[in-house]
Write a protein that holds these residues in place. Structure first.
Motif, PDB file in Angstrom:
ATOM      1  N   MET A  89       0.798  -1.209   0.000  1.00 27.39           N
ATOM      2  CA  MET A  89       0.000   0.000   0.000  1.00 27.39           C
ATOM      3  C   MET A  89       0.835   1.265   0.000  1.00 27.39           C
ATOM      4  SD  MET A  89      -3.182   1.045   2.484  1.00 27.39           S
ATOM      5  CE  MET A  89      -4.127  -0.412   2.071  1.00 27.39           C
ATOM      6  N   ILE A  90       2.101   1.165   0.404  1.00 29.25           N
ATOM      7  CA  ILE A  90       2.950   2.367   0.465  1.00 29.25           C
ATOM      8  C   ILE A  90       4.184   2.225  -0.427  1.00 29.25           C
ATOM      9  CG2 ILE A  90       2.119   3.168   2.702  1.00 29.25           C
ATOM     10  CD1 ILE A  90       4.475   1.815   4.042  1.00 29.25           C
ATOM     11  N   GLN A  91       4.077   1.375  -1.433  1.00 34.36           N
ATOM     12  CA  GLN A  91       5.147   1.244  -2.414  1.00 34.36           C
ATOM     13  C   GLN A  91       5.015   2.312  -3.496  1.00 34.36           C
ATOM     14  OE1 GLN A  91       4.924  -2.718  -4.012  1.00 34.36           O
ATOM     15  NE2 GLN A  91       5.585  -3.710  -2.112  1.00 34.36           N
ATOM     16  N   THR A  92       6.148   2.744  -4.035  1.00 34.89           N
ATOM     17  CA  THR A  92       6.127   3.586  -5.228  1.00 34.89           C
ATOM     18  C   THR A  92       5.870   2.707  -6.449  1.00 34.89           C
ATOM     19  OG1 THR A  92       8.499   3.328  -5.612  1.00 34.89           O
ATOM     20  CG2 THR A  92       7.801   5.182  -4.210  1.00 34.89           C
ATOM     21  N   ARG A  93       5.498   3.328  -7.552  1.00 37.56           N
ATOM     22  CA  ARG A  93       5.258   2.552  -8.774  1.00 37.56           C
ATOM     23  C   ARG A  93       6.521   1.807  -9.236  1.00 37.56           C
ATOM     24  NH1 ARG A  93       1.474   2.449 -13.013  1.00 37.56           N
ATOM     25  NH2 ARG A  93       0.259   4.089 -11.975  1.00 37.56           N
ATOM     26  N   ARG A 129      -2.472  -2.372  -8.354  1.00 38.94           N
ATOM     27  CA  ARG A 129      -1.981  -2.057  -7.014  1.00 38.94           C
ATOM     28  C   ARG A 129      -2.001  -0.561  -6.767  1.00 38.94           C
ATOM     29  NH1 ARG A 129       3.269  -4.861  -4.361  1.00 38.94           N
ATOM     30  NH2 ARG A 129       1.777  -6.588  -4.391  1.00 38.94           N
ATOM     31  N   MET A 130      -1.637   0.237  -7.764  1.00 39.93           N
ATOM     32  CA  MET A 130      -1.685   1.684  -7.608  1.00 39.93           C
ATOM     33  C   MET A 130      -3.119   2.158  -7.372  1.00 39.93           C
ATOM     34  SD  MET A 130       1.479   2.719  -7.755  1.00 39.93           S
ATOM     35  CE  MET A 130       1.935   1.146  -6.990  1.00 39.93           C
ATOM     36  N   GLU A 131      -4.073   1.551  -8.058  1.00 42.04           N
ATOM     37  CA  GLU A 131      -5.479   1.888  -7.852  1.00 42.04           C
ATOM     38  C   GLU A 131      -5.907   1.528  -6.430  1.00 42.04           C
ATOM     39  OE1 GLU A 131      -9.481   2.939  -8.379  1.00 42.04           O
ATOM     40  OE2 GLU A 131      -7.687   3.448  -9.549  1.00 42.04           O
ATOM     41  N   ARG A 132      -5.430   0.403  -5.940  1.00 40.64           N
ATOM     42  CA  ARG A 132      -5.783  -0.050  -4.596  1.00 40.64           C
ATOM     43  C   ARG A 132      -5.234   0.897  -3.531  1.00 40.64           C
ATOM     44  NH1 ARG A 132      -3.816  -5.991  -3.681  1.00 40.64           N
ATOM     45  NH2 ARG A 132      -2.022  -4.921  -2.786  1.00 40.64           N
ATOM     46  N   GLN A 133      -4.139   1.575  -3.840  1.00 39.71           N
ATOM     47  CA  GLN A 133      -3.534   2.488  -2.874  1.00 39.71           C
ATOM     48  C   GLN A 133      -4.390   3.720  -2.598  1.00 39.71           C
ATOM     49  OE1 GLN A 133       0.426   3.598  -4.047  1.00 39.71           O
ATOM     50  NE2 GLN A 133       1.299   1.565  -3.668  1.00 39.71           N
ATOM     51  N   ARG A 134      -5.404   3.940  -3.410  1.00 43.33           N
ATOM     52  CA  ARG A 134      -6.237   5.128  -3.219  1.00 43.33           C
ATOM     53  C   ARG A 134      -6.920   5.139  -1.852  1.00 43.33           C
ATOM     54  NH1 ARG A 134     -10.001   5.939  -8.408  1.00 43.33           N
ATOM     55  NH2 ARG A 134     -10.778   7.567  -7.014  1.00 43.33           N
ATOM     56  N   VAL A 135      -7.162   3.953  -1.280  1.00 45.55           N
ATOM     57  CA  VAL A 135      -7.830   3.920   0.031  1.00 45.55           C
ATOM     58  C   VAL A 135      -6.983   4.602   1.103  1.00 45.55           C
ATOM     59  CG1 VAL A 135      -9.087   1.808  -0.540  1.00 45.55           C
ATOM     60  CG2 VAL A 135      -6.907   1.648   0.666  1.00 45.55           C
ATOM     61  N   LEU A 136      -5.674   4.707   0.859  1.00 46.78           N
ATOM     62  CA  LEU A 136      -4.790   5.348   1.831  1.00 46.78           C
ATOM     63  C   LEU A 136      -5.137   6.826   2.003  1.00 46.78           C
ATOM     64  CD1 LEU A 136      -2.246   4.972   3.641  1.00 46.78           C
ATOM     65  CD2 LEU A 136      -0.875   5.619   1.652  1.00 46.78           C
ATOM     66  N   VAL A 158      -1.671   8.145   9.603  1.00 46.88           N
ATOM     67  CA  VAL A 158      -0.736   7.035   9.406  1.00 46.88           C
ATOM     68  C   VAL A 158       0.277   6.997  10.544  1.00 46.88           C
ATOM     69  CG1 VAL A 158       1.125   6.124   7.966  1.00 46.88           C
ATOM     70  CG2 VAL A 158      -0.958   6.992   6.893  1.00 46.88           C
ATOM     71  N   SER A 159       0.493   5.791  11.068  1.00 48.67           N
ATOM     72  CA  SER A 159       1.594   5.536  11.991  1.00 48.67           C
ATOM     73  C   SER A 159       2.609   4.679  11.254  1.00 48.67           C
ATOM     74  CB  SER A 159       1.089   4.804  13.243  1.00 48.67           C
ATOM     75  OG  SER A 159       2.174   4.311  14.011  1.00 48.67           O
ATOM     76  N   PHE A 160       3.851   5.131  11.218  1.00 49.64           N
ATOM     77  CA  PHE A 160       4.899   4.375  10.532  1.00 49.64           C
ATOM     78  C   PHE A 160       6.046   4.129  11.494  1.00 49.64           C
ATOM     79  CE2 PHE A 160       8.754   3.865   8.040  1.00 49.64           C
ATOM     80  CZ  PHE A 160       8.355   2.881   7.152  1.00 49.64           C
ATOM     81  N   GLY A 161       6.302   2.860  11.778  1.00 49.80           N
ATOM     82  CA  GLY A 161       7.367   2.503  12.701  1.00 49.80           C
ATOM     83  C   GLY A 161       8.396   1.593  12.067  1.00 49.80           C
ATOM     84  N   VAL A 162       9.616   1.722  12.505  1.00 47.53           N
ATOM     85  CA  VAL A 162      10.715   0.870  12.051  1.00 47.53           C
ATOM     86  C   VAL A 162      11.241   0.101  13.258  1.00 47.53           C
ATOM     87  CG1 VAL A 162      12.974   0.758  10.958  1.00 47.53           C
ATOM     88  CG2 VAL A 162      11.348   2.548  10.267  1.00 47.53           C
TER      89      VAL A 162
END
Length: 282
Positions: A126-130, A157-164, A206-210
């Protein structure tokens, strides 16, 4: 954690077997009687009743005819499809190409309001670039010898990312630090992807953790998984795709996510790790 088909899938198979056994019992038929009416060996009806051999749709139709309960046929076949769908190997999922696997999940994404994703292999889809998605799916297509529909799969997949970016949803992403450093697509693709992660982490919903690399981890890395609300978990394994709906198992994954989240760093500390990975590409 899960290494093959989970107990969710096994419990679904056992529930179907019990319903079939109850059907024959209510009809006053023994396993031998049922086998004779269906033209099977006695062992086959026994294996189905004991969930040792899954029935086919045709087996269920024959079973219902033998029990004079044909009105239950379609409902039982639907239960069979549910059990089958919990574990799908990649060959089956991708036999028509990669695009279908991408579009199949869109209804699930649209009805979910809270997403939790943990990844130990790659940046979550969901958070990948093209370019990153293209490199990842091209590698899968070549490795598995699939039909080449990579361009269509990337578009899906890019279309699916719209939910973000649609309102009313919350997202929590956890990645292992190794995901930032194990490149795919080359330095240019990885540089763009890492920069994109910094932008994603700044989104208010969005919460992004490493999870940092360390020699004394309290919770070791595991297979990547997604949690959709409290209803479903999907796990991507080497051999296939697992869907978990059993509440106790969903809770186990939620607990694991919380444990990993407690080890992760966020905000400025996460950006420091991403920037370090970017610098290593120069």
């Amino acid at each position: 954690m899960v290494l093959s088909a989970s107990s969710s899938a096994q419990q679904a198979r056992q529930a179907l077997a019990k319903r079939l056994a109850d059907l024959s019992r209510h009809a006053g038929l023994t396993g031998r009687d049922l086998a004779e009416r269906c033209g099977w060996s006695r062992s086959k009806s026994s294996r189905i009743m004991n969930a040792k051999t899954p029935p086919s749709a045709e087996d269920i139709r024959a079973w219902c005819r033998a029990c004079e309960a044909e009105e239950q046929t379609e409902d039982l076949i639907a239960s069979l499809r549910t059990a089958e769908g919990m574990w799908v190997d990649w060959r089956r999922m991708e036999r028509a190409g990669l695009r279908q696997a991408q579009t199949a999940r869109l209804p699930l994404y649209r009805r979910t309001r809270r997403f939790r994703s943990y990844s130990s292999w790659l940046v979550p889809g969901m958070i990948q670039t093209r370019p990153y998605t293209t490199a990842a799916l091209r590698a899968v297509q070549r490795r598995r010898g699939l039909v080449d529909d990579v361009a269509d799969a990337v578009a899906a997949r890019m279309e699916r990312q719209r939910v973000l970016y649609e309102g009313g949803r919350r997202f929590a992403f956890l990645v292992e630090e190794s995901v930032l450093r194990n490149g795919i697509g080359g330095a240019e693709v990885m540089s763009e992807q890492l920069g994109h992660l910094i932008s994603i982490a700044a989104l208010p919903h969005v919460s992004f953790g490493v999870v940092p690399m360390a020699p004394d981890r309290e919770r070791w890395p595991t297979e990547g998984f997604w949690i959709y609300d409290k209803a479903q978990v999907n796990v991507e394994l080497v051999s296939g795709y697992l869907t978990i709906t059993q509440p106790s198992e969903v809770a186990m994954y939620a607990e694991t996510f919380a444990e990993l989240a407690a080890l992760a760093v966020y905000g400025a500390d996460a950006r420091t790790l991403i920037t370090s990975a970017l610098d290593a590409l120069k």
